[in-house]
Design a protein around this motif. Structure first.
Motif, PDB file in Angstrom:
ATOM      1  N   ILE A  21       0.836  -1.202   0.000  1.00 23.77           N
ATOM      2  CA  ILE A  21       0.000   0.000   0.000  1.00 23.77           C
ATOM      3  C   ILE A  21       0.867   1.246   0.000  1.00 23.77           C
ATOM      4  N   ILE A  22       0.509   2.183  -0.877  1.00 25.66           N
ATOM      5  CA  ILE A  22       1.147   3.498  -0.885  1.00 25.66           C
ATOM      6  C   ILE A  22       0.068   4.522  -0.575  1.00 25.66           C
ATOM      7  N   ASP A  23       0.282   5.265   0.496  1.00 25.73           N
ATOM      8  CA  ASP A  23      -0.639   6.307   0.944  1.00 25.73           C
ATOM      9  C   ASP A  23      -0.131   7.636   0.400  1.00 25.73           C
ATOM     10  N   VAL A  24      -0.911   8.279  -0.465  1.00 22.11           N
ATOM     11  CA  VAL A  24      -0.472   9.513  -1.123  1.00 22.11           C
ATOM     12  C   VAL A  24      -1.036  10.779  -0.472  1.00 22.11           C
ATOM     13  N   ARG A  25      -1.604  10.639   0.714  1.00 20.84           N
ATOM     14  CA  ARG A  25      -2.144  11.820   1.404  1.00 20.84           C
ATOM     15  C   ARG A  25      -0.999  12.703   1.911  1.00 20.84           C
ATOM     16  N   GLU A  26      -1.357  13.877   2.376  1.00 18.03           N
ATOM     17  CA  GLU A  26      -0.382  14.810   2.929  1.00 18.03           C
ATOM     18  C   GLU A  26       0.025  14.393   4.346  1.00 18.03           C
ATOM     19  N   VAL A  27       1.130  14.936   4.818  1.00 18.83           N
ATOM     20  CA  VAL A  27       1.701  14.567   6.121  1.00 18.83           C
ATOM     21  C   VAL A  27       0.690  14.726   7.247  1.00 18.83           C
ATOM     22  N   ASP A  28      -0.041  15.836   7.283  1.00 16.74           N
ATOM     23  CA  ASP A  28      -0.997  16.062   8.366  1.00 16.74           C
ATOM     24  C   ASP A  28      -2.143  15.055   8.340  1.00 16.74           C
ATOM     25  N   GLU A  29      -2.510  14.579   7.159  1.00 20.90           N
ATOM     26  CA  GLU A  29      -3.574  13.574   7.057  1.00 20.90           C
ATOM     27  C   GLU A  29      -3.086  12.222   7.571  1.00 20.90           C
ATOM     28  N   VAL A  30      -1.875  11.860   7.194  1.00 21.90           N
ATOM     29  CA  VAL A  30      -1.305  10.577   7.608  1.00 21.90           C
ATOM     30  C   VAL A  30      -1.055  10.567   9.119  1.00 21.90           C
ATOM     31  N   ALA A  31      -0.771  11.720   9.691  1.00 29.23           N
ATOM     32  CA  ALA A  31      -0.541  11.814  11.135  1.00 29.23           C
ATOM     33  C   ALA A  31      -1.779  11.387  11.922  1.00 29.23           C
ATOM     34  N   GLN A  32      -2.947  11.441  11.303  1.00 28.32           N
ATOM     35  CA  GLN A  32      -4.184  11.023  11.957  1.00 28.32           C
ATOM     36  C   GLN A  32      -4.385   9.515  11.884  1.00 28.32           C
ATOM     37  N   GLY A  33      -3.515   8.830  11.145  1.00 29.71           N
ATOM     38  CA  GLY A  33      -3.578   7.375  11.049  1.00 29.71           C
ATOM     39  C   GLY A  33      -3.506   6.893   9.620  1.00 29.71           C
ATOM     40  N   LYS A  34      -2.829   5.757   9.437  1.00 28.70           N
ATOM     41  CA  LYS A  34      -2.734   5.147   8.120  1.00 28.70           C
ATOM     42  C   LYS A  34      -2.900   3.641   8.257  1.00 28.70           C
TER      43      LYS A  34
END
Length: 98
Positions: A21-34
């Motif tokens: 899996i590659i998560d292409v969201r921004e850093v602040d979005e990923v900080a909320q969980g991936k």
């Protein structure tokens, strides 16, 4: 471009099938969980980091709702990578997050 729904990705993970899996969201979005084990590469950096990826591996692209991951999948596919877009993105994800 191939699509997959979030519950099918979760099922593959439970069944211990290989899922990259590659998560292409921004850093602040990923900080909320991936999704556990997902690699974070923001969409804006994907073009510059695609050399880190293996063309023999199928990647599942993820974002918040499926739009950015769709763009990411198209970009990688145009460069010869095997990709699938997780429709609905993290909004549709009901599995564990880290």
């Amino acid at each position: 471009m191939k699509d997959i729904i979030a519950s099918d990705v979760a099922k593959k993970m439970v069944e211990k099938q290989p899922v990259h899996i590659i998560d292409v969201r921004e850093v602040d979005e990923v900080a909320q969980g991936k999704i556990p084990g997902a690699v974070h590469i923001p969409l804006g950096l994907l073009e510059f980091r695609m050399h880190e990826l293996d063309k023999s591996v199928e990647y599942t692209m993820v974002c918040r709702s499926g739009g950015r991951s769709g763009m990411a999948a198209q970009l990688l596919e145009s460069h010869g990578y095997k990709v699938v877009n997780m429709t609905g993105g993290m909004i549709a994800w009901k599995g564990d997050i880290e």
